[in-house]
Write a protein that holds these residues in place. Structure first.
Motif, PDB file in Angstrom:
ATOM      1  N   LYS A  52      98.116  11.516  62.527  1.00 29.25           N
ATOM      2  CA  LYS A  52      97.945  12.546  63.201  1.00 29.25           C
ATOM      3  C   LYS A  52      99.248  12.862  63.874  1.00 29.25           C
ATOM      4  O   LYS A  52      99.636  14.286  63.932  1.00 29.25           O
ATOM      5  CB  LYS A  52      96.847  12.789  64.399  1.00 29.25           C
ATOM      6  N   GLY A  56     101.123  16.339  62.752  1.00 31.38           N
ATOM      7  CA  GLY A  56     101.644  17.356  63.644  1.00 31.38           C
ATOM      8  C   GLY A  56     103.287  17.740  63.389  1.00 31.38           C
ATOM      9  O   GLY A  56     103.453  18.804  63.856  1.00 31.38           O
ATOM     10  N   GLY A  80      96.149  17.063  59.574  1.00 31.14           N
ATOM     11  CA  GLY A  80      95.984  16.490  60.868  1.00 31.14           C
ATOM     12  C   GLY A  80      94.532  16.096  61.466  1.00 31.14           C
ATOM     13  O   GLY A  80      94.387  15.899  62.562  1.00 31.14           O
TER      14      GLY A  80
END
Length: 93
Positions: A52, A56, A80
């Motif tokens: 994640k 990002g 994500g």
């Protein structure tokens, strides 16, 4: 690769085709292509935090998520979001 059988004329003359889907252009530019699949397809119960974090920072995140939703990707982190998060998103759409 997708295998497809077609009948060009008669049942006795079966023809075999192989279709290779087009490689989405966003995948070559995505950060995950540079880091490897281990982060994005962790063992069950493992953390997806690092995946994640990478997502990002990725400019291809929205294209990745749309691809995963359109193609019903059931495993891994895409755009994500984890499998559970994508399932929840699908239910609210």
């Amino acid at each position: 690769m997708i295998e497809r059988f077609s009948l060009p004329g008669t049942i006795t003359s079966m023809h075999f085709d192989t279709i290779t889907p087009a490689h989405p252009a966003w995948q070559a530019q995505a950060l995950c292509a540079q880091t490897g699949a281990d982060f994005f397809f962790p063992e069950p119960g493992s953390s997806v935090r690092e995946a994640k974090r990478i997502c990002g920072m990725c400019e291809m995140r929205s294209a990745c998520l749309e691809y995963a939703l359109k193609n019903d990707e059931r495993f891994g982190v895409w755009g994500g979001l984890s499998e559970k998060e994508r399932l929840q998103l699908r239910r609210t759409r």
